[in-house]
Scaffold this motif. Sequence first.
Motif, PDB file in Angstrom:
ATOM      1  N   LEU A  15      32.650  37.386 -19.449  1.00 56.37           N
ATOM      2  CA  LEU A  15      33.675  36.848 -18.760  1.00 56.37           C
ATOM      3  C   LEU A  15      33.556  35.901 -17.540  1.00 56.37           C
ATOM      4  O   LEU A  15      32.592  36.293 -16.938  1.00 56.37           O
ATOM      5  CB  LEU A  15      34.534  37.833 -17.978  1.00 56.37           C
ATOM      6  CG  LEU A  15      35.149  39.188 -19.090  1.00 56.37           C
ATOM      7  CD1 LEU A  15      36.027  40.041 -18.088  1.00 56.37           C
ATOM      8  CD2 LEU A  15      36.001  38.173 -19.964  1.00 56.37           C
ATOM      9  N   VAL A  68      34.963  46.080  -9.006  1.00 56.97           N
ATOM     10  CA  VAL A  68      35.407  45.940 -10.569  1.00 56.97           C
ATOM     11  C   VAL A  68      35.340  47.330 -11.244  1.00 56.97           C
ATOM     12  O   VAL A  68      36.036  47.833 -11.932  1.00 56.97           O
ATOM     13  CB  VAL A  68      34.720  44.965 -11.267  1.00 56.97           C
ATOM     14  CG1 VAL A  68      35.178  44.728 -12.740  1.00 56.97           C
ATOM     15  CG2 VAL A  68      35.305  43.466 -10.632  1.00 56.97           C
ATOM     16  N   LYS A  96      29.957  34.051  -2.213  1.00 58.37           N
ATOM     17  CA  LYS A  96      29.454  32.875  -2.946  1.00 58.37           C
ATOM     18  C   LYS A  96      30.027  31.418  -2.564  1.00 58.37           C
ATOM     19  O   LYS A  96      29.188  30.569  -2.111  1.00 58.37           O
ATOM     20  CB  LYS A  96      29.588  33.239  -4.496  1.00 58.37           C
ATOM     21  CG  LYS A  96      28.769  34.286  -5.024  1.00 58.37           C
ATOM     22  CD  LYS A  96      29.082  34.487  -6.314  1.00 58.37           C
ATOM     23  CE  LYS A  96      28.330  36.033  -6.766  1.00 58.37           C
ATOM     24  NZ  LYS A  96      28.596  36.423  -8.134  1.00 58.37           N
ATOM     25  N   THR A 149      40.038  41.568 -13.595  1.00 53.35           N
ATOM     26  CA  THR A 149      38.843  41.512 -14.344  1.00 53.35           C
ATOM     27  C   THR A 149      38.465  42.714 -15.268  1.00 53.35           C
ATOM     28  O   THR A 149      38.061  42.508 -16.289  1.00 53.35           O
ATOM     29  CB  THR A 149      37.902  41.322 -13.195  1.00 53.35           C
ATOM     30  OG1 THR A 149      38.072  40.264 -12.468  1.00 53.35           O
ATOM     31  CG2 THR A 149      36.352  41.056 -13.904  1.00 53.35           C
ATOM     32  N   THR A 162      31.408  52.575  -8.801  1.00 51.06           N
ATOM     33  CA  THR A 162      32.093  52.602  -7.349  1.00 51.06           C
ATOM     34  C   THR A 162      32.454  51.340  -6.951  1.00 51.06           C
ATOM     35  O   THR A 162      32.789  51.157  -5.973  1.00 51.06           O
ATOM     36  CB  THR A 162      31.667  53.591  -6.535  1.00 51.06           C
ATOM     37  OG1 THR A 162      30.358  53.125  -6.371  1.00 51.06           O
ATOM     38  CG2 THR A 162      31.637  55.129  -7.176  1.00 51.06           C
ATOM     39  N   VAL A 195      26.912  43.881 -12.664  1.00 55.83           N
ATOM     40  CA  VAL A 195      25.795  43.851 -11.892  1.00 55.83           C
ATOM     41  C   VAL A 195      25.161  42.603 -12.199  1.00 55.83           C
ATOM     42  O   VAL A 195      24.686  41.870 -11.112  1.00 55.83           O
ATOM     43  CB  VAL A 195      24.988  45.036 -12.043  1.00 55.83           C
ATOM     44  CG1 VAL A 195      23.570  44.732 -11.230  1.00 55.83           C
ATOM     45  CG2 VAL A 195      25.773  46.509 -11.547  1.00 55.83           C
ATOM     46  N   LEU A 214      41.953  40.722  -8.019  1.00 58.32           N
ATOM     47  CA  LEU A 214      40.966  40.041  -8.771  1.00 58.32           C
ATOM     48  C   LEU A 214      40.224  41.265  -9.443  1.00 58.32           C
ATOM     49  O   LEU A 214      39.901  40.969 -10.709  1.00 58.32           O
ATOM     50  CB  LEU A 214      40.044  39.473  -8.009  1.00 58.32           C
ATOM     51  CG  LEU A 214      38.724  38.990  -8.636  1.00 58.32           C
ATOM     52  CD1 LEU A 214      39.063  37.817  -9.843  1.00 58.32           C
ATOM     53  CD2 LEU A 214      37.765  38.095  -7.645  1.00 58.32           C
ATOM     54  N   PRO A 235      18.926  43.476 -13.643  1.00 59.56           N
ATOM     55  CA  PRO A 235      18.346  43.979 -15.029  1.00 59.56           C
ATOM     56  C   PRO A 235      19.426  44.726 -15.910  1.00 59.56           C
ATOM     57  O   PRO A 235      19.101  45.440 -17.003  1.00 59.56           O
ATOM     58  CB  PRO A 235      17.202  44.829 -14.498  1.00 59.56           C
ATOM     59  CG  PRO A 235      17.563  45.321 -13.326  1.00 59.56           C
ATOM     60  CD  PRO A 235      18.229  44.483 -12.500  1.00 59.56           C
ATOM     61  N   VAL A 256      32.949  36.599  -4.887  1.00 57.56           N
ATOM     62  CA  VAL A 256      33.207  35.374  -5.217  1.00 57.56           C
ATOM     63  C   VAL A 256      33.513  34.627  -3.690  1.00 57.56           C
ATOM     64  O   VAL A 256      33.038  33.493  -3.480  1.00 57.56           O
ATOM     65  CB  VAL A 256      34.116  34.964  -6.388  1.00 57.56           C
ATOM     66  CG1 VAL A 256      35.594  35.354  -5.887  1.00 57.56           C
ATOM     67  CG2 VAL A 256      34.120  33.460  -6.680  1.00 57.56           C
ATOM     68  N   ASN A 285      35.950  33.850 -15.929  1.00 54.98           N
ATOM     69  CA  ASN A 285      37.191  33.421 -15.693  1.00 54.98           C
ATOM     70  C   ASN A 285      37.220  32.886 -14.473  1.00 54.98           C
ATOM     71  O   ASN A 285      38.233  31.903 -14.160  1.00 54.98           O
ATOM     72  CB  ASN A 285      38.301  34.290 -15.910  1.00 54.98           C
ATOM     73  CG  ASN A 285      38.555  35.770 -15.352  1.00 54.98           C
ATOM     74  OD1 ASN A 285      37.229  35.676 -14.360  1.00 54.98           O
ATOM     75  ND2 ASN A 285      39.254  36.568 -15.747  1.00 54.98           N
ATOM     76  N   MET A 286      36.670  33.414 -13.154  1.00 56.85           N
ATOM     77  CA  MET A 286      36.862  33.002 -11.878  1.00 56.85           C
ATOM     78  C   MET A 286      36.378  31.353 -11.902  1.00 56.85           C
ATOM     79  O   MET A 286      36.894  30.442 -10.774  1.00 56.85           O
ATOM     80  CB  MET A 286      35.929  33.539 -10.806  1.00 56.85           C
ATOM     81  CG  MET A 286      36.833  34.824 -10.405  1.00 56.85           C
ATOM     82  SD  MET A 286      38.549  34.358  -9.790  1.00 56.85           S
ATOM     83  CE  MET A 286      37.928  33.358  -8.227  1.00 56.85           C
ATOM     84  N   GLY A 311      27.874  50.231 -12.088  1.00 50.34           N
ATOM     85  CA  GLY A 311      28.303  49.842 -10.663  1.00 50.34           C
ATOM     86  C   GLY A 311      29.625  50.477 -10.744  1.00 50.34           C
ATOM     87  O   GLY A 311      30.751  50.341 -10.456  1.00 50.34           O
ATOM     88  N   TYR A 348      20.694  55.182 -11.347  1.00 50.61           N
ATOM     89  CA  TYR A 348      19.983  54.507 -12.080  1.00 50.61           C
ATOM     90  C   TYR A 348      18.767  54.144 -11.543  1.00 50.61           C
ATOM     91  O   TYR A 348      17.736  53.442 -12.295  1.00 50.61           O
ATOM     92  CB  TYR A 348      20.811  52.937 -12.220  1.00 50.61           C
ATOM     93  CG  TYR A 348      20.845  52.220 -10.947  1.00 50.61           C
ATOM     94  CD1 TYR A 348      20.033  51.153 -10.509  1.00 50.61           C
ATOM     95  CD2 TYR A 348      22.235  52.608 -10.482  1.00 50.61           C
ATOM     96  CE1 TYR A 348      20.435  50.688  -9.264  1.00 50.61           C
ATOM     97  CE2 TYR A 348      22.419  51.549  -9.192  1.00 50.61           C
ATOM     98  CZ  TYR A 348      21.628  50.920  -8.801  1.00 50.61           C
ATOM     99  OH  TYR A 348      21.896  50.393  -7.543  1.00 50.61           O
TER     100      TYR A 348
END
Length: 329
Positions: free
Chosen positions: A266, A157, A45, A131, A154, A221, A127, A224, A42, A268-269, A152, A196
């Motif tokens: 979720l 989150v 972003k 989460t 490793t 992630v 964070l 997809p 975030v 929440n941020m 994900g 994956y």
Amino acid sequence: MRAYVINRFGGPEVFEPAELPRPEPGPGQVLIRVAASSVNPVDCKIRRGDVPVGPEFPAVLHADVAGVVEAVGAGVTAFRPGAEVYGCAGGLKGRPGALAEYMLADAELLAPKPKSLSLEEAAVLPLVAITAWEAMIEKGRVQADDFVLVHGGTGGVGHMAVQLARWGGARVAATASEAAKREQAQQLGAECVIDYRQETVSQYVERCTGGRGFDLVFDTVGQPALDQSIEAAALKGRVVTIAGRSTLDIKPAFQKSLSLHTVFMLINMLHDYDKAAHGNILREIAGLVDSGRVRPLIHEQRFGFSEVAQAHALLESGRAMGKISLVAD
Ligand code: NDP
């Protein structure tokens, strides 16, 4: 005080040093002498201008903080000057973040840092720990007989989610792109690790669960992986996602899953922090860290605040394993 700010949106190069006035704590606030922070997607972003939730220019970014209480405002009884605290407390509109000598935080967003971690280690947790807790414990309601899949495993989150699911007594599978990451996911407690890029969903559902599907799937992630999460879930399974980039991502997946599964999102941020809840979650997390149940996974290359541009570039490259730590200069 010294700070690193952005005065425009853009690539990692937009960070620049600045001198800003040292803030004073108002009622309910704590002034923290910042020891460390970490990079979260975030923060990138906000730096790019992709989400309209950042602080005003000159903007001090970064949500995660660990440091020493310098002063407290009226009404604060939980912390005294000298206390070592951690939290996810700023870097959003109206709340300057952690890339400075001092940061203001609402006392209710903070908790005493885990005793067994340094301030640098503690700063990578807030964070992602909050989460993962909300996803696994509160929304996902992880149970002892669940088989959980974490996409994900490793990531920031994801590595917390794997450990919280194991603490909840569940069996865990995790995806990761590289052999070293899959080995790390196993060390965190995943009994079934998934490349994956090589295996289809039906192949790993068969291999890990004998074809039954997962009781709880956590998508960190976005597409997809969100569609794949629904495909991997058992009948009446639960799917939690934090990374749908827009409602367009979420809606078709949600419709497809109606009546078969429950999907929780979720976000929440993008809302105001749930203050008391977040401080309380961080107290629980500190207890779990100190009792050896969970630990932070920190990328081996360490950065100072003056290297924040390199730290952002590393996160955006997707090459980091676990969390990227940043230590105050
Ligand atoms: P990280 O960058 O630390 O981790 C992202 C993980 O995604 C990596 O482990 C990466 O591992 C994996 N990954 C990337 N591409 C794929 C793919 N195509 N398929 C499967 N796995 C993939 O980020 P965070 O864990 O900190 O955050 C994840 C997302 O959640 C971000 O978008 C963030 O903004 C969002 N988020 C939302 C929150 C909320 O709404 N409450 C709070 C926190 C985060 P690999 O190398 O194995 O591909």
